[in-house]
Motif scaffolding. Structure first.
Motif, PDB file in Angstrom:
ATOM      1  N   LEU A 151     -59.386 -74.348  88.673  1.00  0.00           N
ATOM      2  CA  LEU A 151     -60.380 -74.114  87.632  1.00  0.00           C
ATOM      3  C   LEU A 151     -59.739 -73.496  86.409  1.00  0.00           C
ATOM      4  CD1 LEU A 151     -63.298 -72.676  89.726  1.00  0.00           C
ATOM      5  CD2 LEU A 151     -63.308 -74.797  88.469  1.00  0.00           C
ATOM      6  N   ALA A 152     -60.441 -73.585  85.319  1.00  0.00           N
ATOM      7  CA  ALA A 152     -59.984 -72.896  84.113  1.00  0.00           C
ATOM      8  C   ALA A 152     -59.927 -71.403  84.388  1.00  0.00           C
ATOM      9  CB  ALA A 152     -60.947 -73.194  82.960  1.00  0.00           C
ATOM     10  N   LEU A 166     -62.960 -69.253  85.076  1.00  0.00           N
ATOM     11  CA  LEU A 166     -63.854 -69.486  86.200  1.00  0.00           C
ATOM     12  C   LEU A 166     -63.223 -68.977  87.475  1.00  0.00           C
ATOM     13  CD1 LEU A 166     -65.015 -73.124  85.439  1.00  0.00           C
ATOM     14  CD2 LEU A 166     -66.310 -71.034  85.082  1.00  0.00           C
ATOM     15  N   ASP A 221     -55.853 -77.526  79.176  1.00  0.00           N
ATOM     16  CA  ASP A 221     -56.753 -76.664  78.415  1.00  0.00           C
ATOM     17  C   ASP A 221     -56.358 -76.552  76.946  1.00  0.00           C
ATOM     18  OD1 ASP A 221     -58.270 -76.228  80.664  1.00  0.00           O
ATOM     19  OD2 ASP A 221     -57.277 -74.352  81.204  1.00  0.00           O
ATOM     20  N   ASP A 235     -57.935 -81.079  90.303  1.00  0.00           N
ATOM     21  CA  ASP A 235     -58.301 -80.656  88.952  1.00  0.00           C
ATOM     22  C   ASP A 235     -58.302 -81.838  87.991  1.00  0.00           C
ATOM     23  OD1 ASP A 235     -58.855 -78.577  86.949  1.00  0.00           O
ATOM     24  OD2 ASP A 235     -56.874 -79.104  86.176  1.00  0.00           O
ATOM     25  N   GLN A 269     -61.561 -83.876  88.497  1.00  0.00           N
ATOM     26  CA  GLN A 269     -62.783 -83.307  87.933  1.00  0.00           C
ATOM     27  C   GLN A 269     -62.774 -83.435  86.408  1.00  0.00           C
ATOM     28  OE1 GLN A 269     -63.453 -80.418  86.041  1.00  0.00           O
ATOM     29  NE2 GLN A 269     -61.415 -79.481  85.969  1.00  0.00           N
ATOM     30  N   ARG A 270     -61.601 -83.355  85.783  1.00  0.00           N
ATOM     31  CA  ARG A 270     -61.511 -83.548  84.343  1.00  0.00           C
ATOM     32  C   ARG A 270     -61.830 -85.003  83.988  1.00  0.00           C
ATOM     33  NH1 ARG A 270     -58.509 -79.264  81.668  1.00  0.00           N
ATOM     34  NH2 ARG A 270     -57.881 -77.703  83.224  1.00  0.00           N
ATOM     35  N   ARG A 321     -65.737 -85.509  84.273  1.00  0.00           N
ATOM     36  CA  ARG A 321     -66.484 -84.917  83.158  1.00  0.00           C
ATOM     37  C   ARG A 321     -66.280 -85.716  81.874  1.00  0.00           C
ATOM     38  NH1 ARG A 321     -65.035 -80.284  81.426  1.00  0.00           N
ATOM     39  NH2 ARG A 321     -63.071 -79.983  82.573  1.00  0.00           N
ATOM     40  N   LEU A 379     -65.813 -77.737  93.079  1.00  0.00           N
ATOM     41  CA  LEU A 379     -65.253 -77.532  91.750  1.00  0.00           C
ATOM     42  C   LEU A 379     -66.187 -78.034  90.660  1.00  0.00           C
ATOM     43  CD1 LEU A 379     -62.924 -76.649  89.990  1.00  0.00           C
ATOM     44  CD2 LEU A 379     -61.806 -78.829  90.463  1.00  0.00           C
ATOM     45  N   LEU A 380     -66.803 -79.181  90.867  1.00  0.00           N
ATOM     46  CA  LEU A 380     -67.697 -79.738  89.855  1.00  0.00           C
ATOM     47  C   LEU A 380     -68.916 -78.863  89.616  1.00  0.00           C
ATOM     48  CD1 LEU A 380     -67.553 -83.548  90.740  1.00  0.00           C
ATOM     49  CD2 LEU A 380     -66.780 -82.492  88.602  1.00  0.00           C
ATOM     50  N   GLU A 406     -69.057 -75.751  89.849  1.00  0.00           N
ATOM     51  CA  GLU A 406     -68.606 -74.614  89.060  1.00  0.00           C
ATOM     52  C   GLU A 406     -68.481 -74.965  87.584  1.00  0.00           C
ATOM     53  OE1 GLU A 406     -68.113 -71.437  89.811  1.00  0.00           O
ATOM     54  OE2 GLU A 406     -68.828 -71.780  91.852  1.00  0.00           O
ATOM     55  N   HIS A 407     -68.359 -76.257  87.291  1.00  0.00           N
ATOM     56  CA  HIS A 407     -68.334 -76.729  85.904  1.00  0.00           C
ATOM     57  C   HIS A 407     -69.707 -77.254  85.472  1.00  0.00           C
ATOM     58  CE1 HIS A 407     -64.059 -76.475  84.697  1.00  0.00           C
ATOM     59  NE2 HIS A 407     -63.823 -76.574  85.992  1.00  0.00           N
TER      60      HIS A 407
END
Length: 507
Positions: free
Chosen positions: A11-12, A15, A74, A183, A186-187, A190, A221-222, A224-225
């Motif tokens: 996560l970033a 988070l 990021d 990761d 998930q990027r 999105r 993870l998703l 959390e975003h």
């Protein structure tokens, strides 16, 4: 070779990070990823085409897109390009959004071609009716059991698979690891939702094998975003690697795989007549014995006396078709490689790990097989089909090799910390955070890589309450790891998928 292990998420920094235990399944050095000229077509160059397909007797017009999306860190720097193929059925502007399914295969190192051209896509590789390989040249056929009538489909190739690459060789290596792999996906999801204005669509993840581990980690993870899923579909599931790792001191997988040995012996007619009448009844007996008397014997270890060992070996042989002396020689513990070589030894053959109904000549019975009879059956037709299909029907051109199964990643970093890879906790967390999330587990009875009883054990130990347990659906199929290879199982899988997706979007 043990099935490879599993995933995680990064996560970033702002988070909290869902935790994923990890373990390396094998200490052998894996070959380095092959280096190729770097080609990174942008999303703007995605190939778009229009087609029609007949599914369950109804003609459906759809749009296909084959291209890449960037994986940006990021700081906004592009570190990789993820290749995908999507299928969309156009709708009227006033129509509600269709379900959207993101689909992954496993490995790690396997492209999405297996679910793409085997089960869910509008075209599928034409195999023999029983799932065996036909004579080359290989052909694609219309998939009457495609899931395209259930929702829009996005087949995703993680970095190092298919045409997905890091922008530099060292970045491809970076993504050959548990957390960066998850990761990056998930990027991708999105960004896909943003570019395709799909944030309001009902969302599903579909994974097979290692892909199920990815999906479990992604589900946590998703959310959390801010991305809540309607459903997660786990085909040939492996979330807790302890259940399949035949390690010294870990007796759990020996217990959980025994029913798969029973199913295999039943198929090859190696059981006593009283156990050959009904597979379901025989499996119920094998599962009961595995979880009681056999589990207790394994727990006793060296405290089990000679008479007790002989009694257990005899019963083990009864449920597996093996020689009791062989079972005793292995100290009552038979891993899947030993079983695959032994069950048809008298015929000079060995069964497949992914599908133990398939078999091949065993030229060196005393040695571990250098190949899986299942993989040798499926690799050539699927490799030929995807290369032809992407270029000639979808119009996507690339001089890179499309990595169907291995070759694109080097040594995988399991980030092991003296524990087994396990994303079951992440799936549980996702269910707790999003009580509307539905889970469907589909397992093949003849799968020696991710046994059905191990998958069910994992789901029974999530630690969720009674209400959330109602969100879990478990189905067994009289097939192998890739249950969609044969037409009968493919049709049943589609029927069950329609019911599951329909219930998951129902309000």
């Amino acid at each position: 070779m043990k099935p490879m292990v599993l995933l995680v998420a990064l996560l970033a920094a702002s988070l909290s990070v869902p935790s994923f235990a990890a373990s390396t399944p094998d200490t052998k050095q894996e070959p380095a990823a092959r280096q190729e000229p770097q080609q990174h077509p942008s999303a703007a160059t995605a190939a778009a085409t229009r087609h029609k397909v007949r599914i369950d007797g109804r003609e459906i017009a759809y749009e296909a897109s084959a291209g890449t999306l960037p994986v940006q860190n990021d700081a906004g720097e592009t570190e990789a390009e993820i290749f995908y193929v999507s299928y969309r059925v156009p709708q009227a502007k006033t129509a509600p959004p269709r379900p959207l399914l993101f689909i992954f295969n496993g490995g790690p190192g396997a492209a999405s071609v297996w679910l793409h051209l085997g089960a869910l896509g509008p075209k599928r590789v034409q195999m023999l009716p029983d799932g065996n390989m036909p004579a080359p040249p290989f052909k694609l056929t219309e998939n009457a059991s495609s899931w395209l009538d259930l929702g829009d489909l996005v087949f995703v190739d993680p970095v190092g698979t298919g045409y997905s690459r890091g922008t530099k060789p060292e970045l491809t290596k970076k993504f050959s690891a548990v957390q960066p792999d998850i990761d990056s996906l998930q990027r991708f999801i999105r960004l896909y939702l943003t570019r395709n204005q799909a944030w309001s669509a009902p969302l599903f993840l579909v994974g097979e094998s290692y892909g199920t581990f990815r999906c479990a980690g992604l589900s946590d993870l998703l959310v959390e975003h801010g991305v809540a899923l309607n459903g997660v579909i786990l085909i040939s599931s492996i979330l807790n690697f302890q259940t399949i790792a035949f390690d010294y001191g870990n007796d759990l997988p020996y217990q959980l795989i025994l029913p798969s040995y029973t199913a295999t012996a039943f198929y090859h007619k190696k059981l006593a007549p009283e156990l050959m009448a009904d597979l379901d009844r025989t499996l119920a007996q094998a599962e009961h014995w595995a979880s009681t008397d056999y589990a207790l014997a394994l727990e006793r270890g060296d405290r089990l006396d000679a008479e007790g060992k002989k009694r257990v070996a005899t019963e083990f042989a009864r449920f597996t078709g093996l020689d009791p002396a062989f079972v005793l020689n292995r100290n009552l513990r038979i891993d899947n490689r030993d079983f695959a070589r032994e069950i048809l030894r008298k015929e000079g053959r060995m069964v497949g790990f992914m599908d133990s109904r398939l078999n091949a000549e065993n030229p060196e019975p005393a040695k571990s097989a250098g190949f899986d009879a299942t993989i040798t059956t499926i690799r050539p037709p699927f490799t030929a089909a995807i290369n032809t299909y992407l270029r000639e029907e979808l119009g996507y051109q690339s001089d890179q090799e499309y990595f169907t199964l291995g070759g694109g990643i080097g040594r995988w970093d399991w980030e092991a910390k003296n524990s087994y890879a396990d994303t079951a906790e992440n799936l549980r967390n996702a269910m707790v955070k999003n009580p509307y999330l539905k889970i469907w587990v589909a397992s093949g009875l003849f799968d020696l890589a991710t046994p059905h009883y191990a998958a069910e054990y994992t789901m029974a130990h999530l630690g969720v309450g009674e209400k959330l347990r109602e969100n879990i659906t478990i189905r067994r199929y009289r097939s192998g790891h890739m249950m969609y290879l044969e037409t009968e199982a493919l049709a049943q899988l589609k029927k069950d998928a329609a019911q599951f997706i329909g219930s998951a979007v129902k309000r």
